[in-house]
Design a protein around this motif. Structure first.
Motif, short mmCIF file in Angstrom:
data_model
loop_
_atom_site.label_atom_id
_atom_site.label_comp_id
_atom_site.label_asym_id
_atom_site.label_seq_id
_atom_site.Cartn_x
_atom_site.Cartn_y
_atom_site.Cartn_z
N THR A 266 -31.50 -11.12 -2.17
CA THR A 266 -30.60 -9.98 -1.97
C THR A 266 -31.34 -8.70 -2.36
O THR A 266 -32.35 -8.75 -3.06
CB THR A 266 -29.34 -10.08 -2.86
OG1 THR A 266 -29.75 -9.99 -4.22
CG2 THR A 266 -28.59 -11.37 -2.61
N LEU A 267 -30.81 -7.58 -1.91
CA LEU A 267 -31.44 -6.29 -2.24
C LEU A 267 -31.43 -6.07 -3.75
O LEU A 267 -32.36 -5.49 -4.31
CB LEU A 267 -30.70 -5.15 -1.53
CG LEU A 267 -30.82 -5.08 -0.02
CD1 LEU A 267 -30.12 -3.84 0.50
CD2 LEU A 267 -32.28 -5.09 0.41
N GLU A 268 -30.37 -6.52 -4.40
CA GLU A 268 -30.24 -6.38 -5.84
C GLU A 268 -31.42 -7.07 -6.55
O GLU A 268 -32.11 -6.48 -7.37
CB GLU A 268 -28.92 -7.00 -6.30
CG GLU A 268 -28.60 -6.83 -7.77
CD GLU A 268 -28.14 -5.41 -8.10
OE1 GLU A 268 -27.58 -4.76 -7.20
OE2 GLU A 268 -28.39 -4.97 -9.24
N ALA A 271 -34.72 -5.32 -5.79
CA ALA A 271 -34.90 -4.06 -6.52
C ALA A 271 -35.42 -4.34 -7.92
O ALA A 271 -36.30 -3.64 -8.42
CB ALA A 271 -33.58 -3.31 -6.58
N ALA A 300 -33.70 -0.02 2.06
CA ALA A 300 -32.76 -0.50 1.05
C ALA A 300 -31.89 0.66 0.56
O ALA A 300 -30.68 0.50 0.35
CB ALA A 300 -33.53 -1.10 -0.12
N GLN A 301 -32.48 1.83 0.43
CA GLN A 301 -31.72 3.00 -0.03
C GLN A 301 -30.64 3.42 0.96
O GLN A 301 -29.68 4.09 0.59
CB GLN A 301 -32.67 4.17 -0.30
CG GLN A 301 -33.39 4.03 -1.63
CD GLN A 301 -34.63 4.90 -1.73
OE1 GLN A 301 -35.06 5.50 -0.74
NE2 GLN A 301 -35.22 4.97 -2.90
N ARG A 305 -25.27 1.28 -2.86
CA ARG A 305 -25.70 0.54 -4.05
C ARG A 305 -24.81 -0.68 -4.34
O ARG A 305 -25.32 -1.76 -4.68
CB ARG A 305 -25.69 1.52 -5.23
CG ARG A 305 -26.33 1.03 -6.49
CD ARG A 305 -27.86 1.04 -6.35
NE ARG A 305 -28.49 0.62 -7.61
CZ ARG A 305 -28.57 -0.64 -8.02
NH1 ARG A 305 -28.03 -1.60 -7.28
NH2 ARG A 305 -29.15 -0.94 -9.16
N TRP A 308 -25.59 -3.98 -2.57
CA TRP A 308 -26.89 -4.62 -2.76
C TRP A 308 -26.80 -6.11 -3.14
O TRP A 308 -27.58 -6.91 -2.64
CB TRP A 308 -27.73 -3.85 -3.81
CG TRP A 308 -28.36 -2.61 -3.23
CD1 TRP A 308 -28.00 -1.99 -2.07
CD2 TRP A 308 -29.45 -1.87 -3.77
NE1 TRP A 308 -28.80 -0.89 -1.86
CE2 TRP A 308 -29.70 -0.79 -2.88
CE3 TRP A 308 -30.26 -1.99 -4.91
CZ2 TRP A 308 -30.71 0.14 -3.11
CZ3 TRP A 308 -31.26 -1.07 -5.15
CH2 TRP A 308 -31.48 -0.01 -4.25
N THR A 311 -26.22 -8.07 0.16
CA THR A 311 -27.02 -7.83 1.36
C THR A 311 -28.37 -8.54 1.24
O THR A 311 -29.09 -8.33 0.26
CB THR A 311 -27.24 -6.32 1.57
OG1 THR A 311 -25.98 -5.65 1.47
CG2 THR A 311 -27.85 -6.04 2.94
#
Ligand SMILES: [Zn+2]
Length: 376
Positions: A266-268, A271, A300-301, A305, A308, A311
């Protein structure tokens, strides 16, 4: 181009067309000169509005002619397998930006001659149309406009045929020298010298105009001459670098791949483990061991938020890698266009489907510095 921004106005035949801000200056200059000077001289006793309409129509047709000239280059290039990234209009005319240089002198010759050929053909067609309209007693205002466009297209055609690189005529000369010598760098050197020579010649004409005839009418020649001279010098230097880079395979300069991001992450998670504290802003994405995408911190940005954690990286990654994948043997000169800051800025080197390394601008700059060091 001259450091000023360009505005994209749309696509024509699939090719993006841009107008550089500097172009508005020349547009205004041409329109005003025609409206207040040229047309009232050619055709007396009309209203200011008539002259203004004539001026505007003529200026637009003038720039449409330049676009046609550039599209002629573009079509031949495209037929020869070279991609055109865009056509830009700017203060000195137009430029069709190719993603790479032609690999064969024959193609370069045809590509370069297509532009002036189109301008001269356009001049001939307009000339015949003007004659026909005159014979048919068409409104004089129309005939005067067409006559002006004949002269403009003729001038554009003839000027571009001047045999100094990087003008079209100079490219034709380079193609001939290249075919004869088999050495592209040497051919570029001679054609660029001719470009500098012609640039100086144009400046000399302007200076003579002032000294002998006390006229500033030719001052535009000096500006063009100075511009062409500078272009010739830069174009040659670029060719020197490009020729050096044509001997180096990407395998020699690639960096080992940064960490690979699994597509299902995931994007989280990404990151935390990659972007924070990581040196890179882009990471290759893998699915079952093969590279399937490239994820950028900017992508991602673009996702809020709070989304995240839900996703997956695969949803924001760039998955069309056709232009980013190269093999170990690909030479560095061929990847340069793709490293342009306006492009993705990275290529992925694969060996048997496995990611062997990545190449960024920094790697190429390092190589150029090294080869400069060798030369001195
Ligand atoms: Zn041209």
């Amino acid at each position: 181009m001259s450091g000023l921004p360009s505005i994209r106005i749309g696509r024509v035949f699939g090719i993006p067309v841009e107008i550089n801000v500097s172009w508005f200056l020349i547009f205004l200059l041409v329109a005003v000169t025609l409206t207040t000077g040229y047309f009232p001289q050619q055709l007396e006793g009309r209203s200011m509005l008539t002259y203004a309409v004539m001026g505007l129509v003529t200026t637009l047709a003038f720039f449409a002619s330049i676009l046609l000239h550039e599209f002629a280059h573009s079509f031949v290039a495209r037929a020869g397998g070279i991609r055109i990234s865009k056509v830009t209009l700017f203060i000195f005319g137009g430029v069709a930006q190719m993603e790479e240089e032609p690999h064969r002198p024959g193609l370069e010759f045809v590509m370069a001659s297509a532009g002036p050929g189109t301008s001269l053909l356009l001049a001939a067609v307009l000339y015949l149309a003007g004659e026909a309209l005159f014979a048919l007693h068409a409104p004089p205002s129309l005939v005067v406009v067409i006559d002006y466009l004949v002269v403009i297209n003729l001038s554009v055609g003839v000027f571009n045929l001047l045999p100094g690189f990087p003008l079209d005529g100079g490219r034709m000369l380079r193609a001939i020298l290249w075919r004869m010598s088999g050495d592209l760098l040497k051919a570029t050197r001679w054609a660029s010298r001719m470009g500098q020579f012609i640039g100086m010649g144009l400046i000399a004409v302007a200076v003579l105009g002032v000294l002998l005839f006390q006229t500033f009418d030719l001052i535009w020649f000096a500006v063009m001459g100075w511009f062409i001279s500078g272009l010739a010098t830069t174009a040659y230097q670029q060719q020197v670098v490009r020729s050096r880079l044509a001997d180096v395979p990407v395998a020699r300069i690639m960096s080992s791949p940064p960490m690979l991001v699994p597509a299902e992450l995931t994007l989280e998670e990404m990151a935390h483990s990659y972007f924070l504290g990581g040196r890179h802003t882009r990471y290759p994405v893998i699915t079952d061991g093969t590279v399937t995408g490239l994820v950028d911190i900017k992508a991602a940005q673009g996702v809020p938020r709070e989304k995240w954690p839900y996703t997956a990286v695969s949803e924001v990654a760039r998955t069309d890698l056709s232009e980013l994948l190269v093999t170990l043997e690909t030479t560095v000169d061929l990847i340069l266009p793709r490293l342009d800051p306006s492009q993705v800025g990275v290529v992925l080197v694969v060996d048997d489907g496995r990611l062997a390394g990545i190449v960024t601008r920094a790697d190429v700059i390092r190589l150029i510095r090294e080869t400069d060091g060798d030369a001195t």
